[in-house]
Design a protein around this motif. Structure first.
Motif, PDB file in Angstrom:
ATOM      1  N   ALA A 179      12.807  -7.933  -5.029  1.00 12.91           N
ATOM      2  CA  ALA A 179      12.616  -6.754  -4.404  1.00 12.91           C
ATOM      3  C   ALA A 179      11.385  -6.035  -4.463  1.00 12.91           C
ATOM      4  N   PHE A 180      10.729  -6.190  -5.729  1.00 10.90           N
ATOM      5  CA  PHE A 180       9.409  -5.760  -6.233  1.00 10.90           C
ATOM      6  C   PHE A 180       8.334  -5.848  -5.190  1.00 10.90           C
ATOM      7  N   PHE A 181       8.402  -7.095  -4.491  1.00 10.29           N
ATOM      8  CA  PHE A 181       7.349  -7.173  -3.473  1.00 10.29           C
ATOM      9  C   PHE A 181       7.575  -6.760  -2.309  1.00 10.29           C
ATOM     10  N   PHE A 182       8.823  -6.164  -1.689  1.00  9.58           N
ATOM     11  CA  PHE A 182       9.105  -6.147  -0.440  1.00  9.58           C
ATOM     12  C   PHE A 182       9.415  -4.705  -0.195  1.00  9.58           C
ATOM     13  N   LYS A 183       9.500  -4.200   1.046  1.00 15.26           N
ATOM     14  CA  LYS A 183       9.836  -2.870   1.556  1.00 15.26           C
ATOM     15  C   LYS A 183      10.892  -3.215   2.126  1.00 15.26           C
ATOM     16  N   ALA A 228      19.512  -4.531  -4.030  1.00 16.04           N
ATOM     17  CA  ALA A 228      18.367  -4.137  -4.957  1.00 16.04           C
ATOM     18  C   ALA A 228      17.895  -2.747  -5.242  1.00 16.04           C
ATOM     19  N   PRO A 229      17.603  -2.366  -6.309  1.00 16.51           N
ATOM     20  CA  PRO A 229      17.120  -0.888  -6.388  1.00 16.51           C
ATOM     21  C   PRO A 229      15.728  -0.587  -5.516  1.00 16.51           C
ATOM     22  N   SER A 230      15.567   0.636  -5.303  1.00 12.20           N
ATOM     23  CA  SER A 230      14.443   0.793  -4.427  1.00 12.20           C
ATOM     24  C   SER A 230      13.194   1.361  -5.203  1.00 12.20           C
ATOM     25  N   ALA A 231      13.286   1.955  -6.576  1.00 12.65           N
ATOM     26  CA  ALA A 231      12.189   2.400  -7.264  1.00 12.65           C
ATOM     27  C   ALA A 231      11.471   1.149  -7.857  1.00 12.65           C
ATOM     28  N   LEU A 232      10.429   1.334  -8.094  1.00 17.81           N
ATOM     29  CA  LEU A 232       9.338   0.448  -8.300  1.00 17.81           C
ATOM     30  C   LEU A 232       9.572  -0.393  -9.704  1.00 17.81           C
ATOM     31  N   ALA A 233       9.856   0.769 -10.622  1.00 15.13           N
ATOM     32  CA  ALA A 233       9.833   0.589 -12.058  1.00 15.13           C
ATOM     33  C   ALA A 233      11.345  -0.145 -12.245  1.00 15.13           C
ATOM     34  N   ASP A 282      16.311   6.129   0.239  1.00 18.35           N
ATOM     35  CA  ASP A 282      16.848   5.400  -1.045  1.00 18.35           C
ATOM     36  C   ASP A 282      16.718   6.048  -2.321  1.00 18.35           C
ATOM     37  N   THR A 283      15.513   6.429  -2.455  1.00 20.24           N
ATOM     38  CA  THR A 283      14.605   7.041  -3.856  1.00 20.24           C
ATOM     39  C   THR A 283      14.990   8.482  -3.794  1.00 20.24           C
ATOM     40  N   LEU A 284      15.072   9.158  -2.668  1.00 19.00           N
ATOM     41  CA  LEU A 284      15.361  10.602  -2.861  1.00 19.00           C
ATOM     42  C   LEU A 284      16.662  11.069  -2.603  1.00 19.00           C
ATOM     43  N   GLY A 285      17.531  10.022  -2.161  1.00 21.72           N
ATOM     44  CA  GLY A 285      19.063  10.175  -1.703  1.00 21.72           C
ATOM     45  C   GLY A 285      19.148  10.848  -0.275  1.00 21.72           C
ATOM     46  N   GLY A 338       0.797  -1.317   0.033  1.00 21.66           N
ATOM     47  CA  GLY A 338      -0.148  -0.059  -0.226  1.00 21.66           C
ATOM     48  C   GLY A 338       0.792   1.254   0.128  1.00 21.66           C
ATOM     49  N   GLN A 339       0.900   1.875   1.109  1.00 18.24           N
ATOM     50  CA  GLN A 339       1.702   3.206   1.118  1.00 18.24           C
ATOM     51  C   GLN A 339       2.961   3.128   0.848  1.00 18.24           C
ATOM     52  N   THR A 340       3.680   2.102   1.046  1.00 19.89           N
ATOM     53  CA  THR A 340       5.221   1.880   0.523  1.00 19.89           C
ATOM     54  C   THR A 340       5.273   1.750  -0.936  1.00 19.89           C
ATOM     55  N   LEU A 341       4.454   0.964  -1.486  1.00 21.22           N
ATOM     56  CA  LEU A 341       4.169   0.692  -2.919  1.00 21.22           C
ATOM     57  C   LEU A 341       3.968   2.115  -3.375  1.00 21.22           C
ATOM     58  N   LEU A 342       3.249   2.966  -3.180  1.00 22.99           N
ATOM     59  CA  LEU A 342       3.112   4.157  -3.579  1.00 22.99           C
ATOM     60  C   LEU A 342       4.193   5.180  -3.571  1.00 22.99           C
ATOM     61  N   ARG A 343       4.874   5.050  -2.390  1.00 21.82           N
ATOM     62  CA  ARG A 343       6.175   5.827  -2.139  1.00 21.82           C
ATOM     63  C   ARG A 343       7.309   5.332  -3.130  1.00 21.82           C
ATOM     64  N   SER A 344       7.374   3.883  -3.451  1.00 23.81           N
ATOM     65  CA  SER A 344       8.326   3.619  -4.347  1.00 23.81           C
ATOM     66  C   SER A 344       8.363   4.097  -5.796  1.00 23.81           C
ATOM     67  N   VAL A 345       6.999   4.413  -5.903  1.00 23.00           N
ATOM     68  CA  VAL A 345       6.768   5.192  -7.492  1.00 23.00           C
ATOM     69  C   VAL A 345       7.031   6.681  -7.039  1.00 23.00           C
ATOM     70  N   LEU A 346       6.405   7.442  -6.373  1.00 21.80           N
ATOM     71  CA  LEU A 346       6.574   8.706  -6.194  1.00 21.80           C
ATOM     72  C   LEU A 346       8.034   9.295  -5.816  1.00 21.80           C
ATOM     73  N   GLY A 347       8.750   8.519  -5.121  1.00 30.06           N
ATOM     74  CA  GLY A 347      10.054   9.225  -4.624  1.00 30.06           C
ATOM     75  C   GLY A 347      10.770   9.322  -5.922  1.00 30.06           C
ATOM     76  N   PRO A 348      11.128   8.331  -7.020  1.00 28.43           N
ATOM     77  CA  PRO A 348      11.706   8.410  -8.034  1.00 28.43           C
ATOM     78  C   PRO A 348      11.187   9.512  -9.021  1.00 28.43           C
ATOM     79  N   MET A 349       9.771   9.974  -8.863  1.00 28.89           N
ATOM     80  CA  MET A 349       9.468  11.055  -9.654  1.00 28.89           C
ATOM     81  C   MET A 349       9.896  12.017  -9.468  1.00 28.89           C
ATOM     82  N   PHE A 350       9.994  12.542  -7.999  1.00 34.91           N
ATOM     83  CA  PHE A 350      10.452  13.610  -7.507  1.00 34.91           C
ATOM     84  C   PHE A 350      11.998  14.102  -7.756  1.00 34.91           C
ATOM     85  N   THR A 351      12.847  12.755  -7.533  1.00 32.44           N
ATOM     86  CA  THR A 351      14.001  12.870  -7.933  1.00 32.44           C
ATOM     87  C   THR A 351      14.348  13.250  -9.414  1.00 32.44           C
TER      88      THR A 351
END
Length: 374
Positions: free
Chosen positions: A342-346, A352-357, A263-266, A208-221
């Motif tokens: 890693a795609f499945f886990f927080k 492993a990379p942290s960005a969902l894509a 990890d995604t924002l640095g 849920g929440q972390t799934l969304l964060r792993s998408v939005l974090g890279p977007m900002f970066t």
């Protein structure tokens, strides 16, 4: 060729926390999809990218597990249907499959008054798993921890999640930790994990929440937007809400959420995640994020997100995905941490990379490897 020789090999899925909401939804959902009663929505391994990976069929999965409660799975499924988690009528439609899985659930532990030491508990748990594999003539079995979150250990000795993890390896079974609990991460189990010759994956399913964060974090970066603060709140009920009311358990849960942002924002932005137990919500949860960021010329802006979902319905297909992928990895001879999952886990094991894509791309490459026999 005889029917017995042509039948696909069967694979066991041994669930720790086997009478909980997630496990019940796993068993009921697998039966419903296999029977054609429901589409495989949410099952990543049923998408075209995994068609040639050589994964075990859903119909070949046999369920059992450990639990410390005694509510039968058919009754648990009725409760979930009453709460809107399972579709109306589904518990009755798959009652035989639920009852079959319930017959394979063994008492977990340690329970109050249990005088067995750690070695005796591990031996007993491993024997239960081995007996399950032998009686059903299974080709292999995967142990998946879907029990409620436990506090991080503070003293000597192994917590229950680590006892079950050690038992899985003792029984010769791959292991998946879908929870934030310690499991194989306990330092005393490092030699066993390293030398066991078995694949393992985890930890803490990203639903849920972390799934969304792993998408939005890279977007900002990637858009060069500066995140000043990122705060969140979780409202949830059910067993997870009750267990996460313990600050130590909540801290274990939040660590993965915060790590994804760092990890995604640095760097880690200001702000925290708060978890509130709201029993009236039952198996449903609401996650709210408030993100303060700077745009061009320092213009200050805000993004807010709201995620409302059913935790068991989000988690169950991922558990099935993981059981199939890890079983296939074991079949091809892979061992050690499966960072490709890693795609499945927080808080995934390995590097492993942290960005969902990026995680998804790794997962698809892994599926190709499995199809080629690794």
């Amino acid at each position: 060729m005889s029917a017995s020789l042509s039948r696909p090999a069967r694979v066991g899925v041994w669930l720790v926390g086997a009478r909980g909401s997630v496990a019940t939804t796993v068993v009921a959902g697998c039966a419903a999809v296999t029977a054609g009663l429901r589409p495989p929505t949410g099952l990543v391994t049923e998408t075209p990218a995994f068609a040639d990976a050589g994964l075990p069929d859903l119909a070949s999965l046999v369920f059992g597990g450990h639990d410390t409660t005694d509510c039968p799975l058919p009754k648990r499924a009725e409760h979930l249907a009453a709460g809107g988690v399972l579709p109306p009528g589904l518990p009755a439609a798959v009652a035989a499959e639920l009852a079959a899985a319930d017959r394979e659930i063994r008492p977990g532990g340690p329970l109050p008054g249990d005088t067995r030491d750690e070695g005796e508990l591990i031996t007993a748990f491993a024997a239960d798993i081995q007996d399950f594999v032998r009686r059903h003539g299974l080709e292999r079995a995967v142990v998946v921890n879907v029990a409620s979150t436990e506090p991080a250990p503070t003293g000597p000795g192994l917590p229950p999640s680590s006892l079950y993890a050690a038992a899985a390896l003792r029984a010769g079974c791959p292991y998946v930790n879908f929870t934030p609990s310690t499991g194989l991460h306990h330092p005393d189990l490092a030699p066993l994990a390293a030398g066991g010759g078995l694949p393992y994956a985890g930890r803490d399913g990203k639903t849920g929440q972390t799934l969304l964060r792993s998408v939005l974090g890279p977007m900002f970066t990637q858009r060069a937007l500066a995140v000043r603060a990122w705060s969140g709140t979780n409202l949830l009920g059910g067993g997870d809400g009750a267990s996460l009311a313990d600050p130590a358990a909540a801290a274990a849960k939040n660590a993965g959420k915060e790590r994804v942002l760092a990890d995604t924002l640095g760097s880690a932005p200001e702000g925290e995640v708060h978890i509130d137990d709201v029993p009236a919500l039952g198996d449903w949860k609401t996650a709210w994020d408030h993100i303060a960021f700077d745009g061009f010329l320092g213009t200050r802006m805000i993004l807010q997100t709201i995620w409302q979902g059913c935790d068991s319905a989000l988690a169950a297909p991922l558990v099935l995905d993981l059981a199939r992928l890890v079983a296939r990895a074991h079949e091809t001879g892979l061992a050690g941490p499966l960072s490709e999952l890693a795609f499945f886990f927080k808080d995934p094991v390995g590097e492993a990379p942290s960005a969902l894509a990026e995680q998804y791309a790794e997962l698809v490459r892994f599926a190709r490897r499995l199809g080629e026999g690794a």
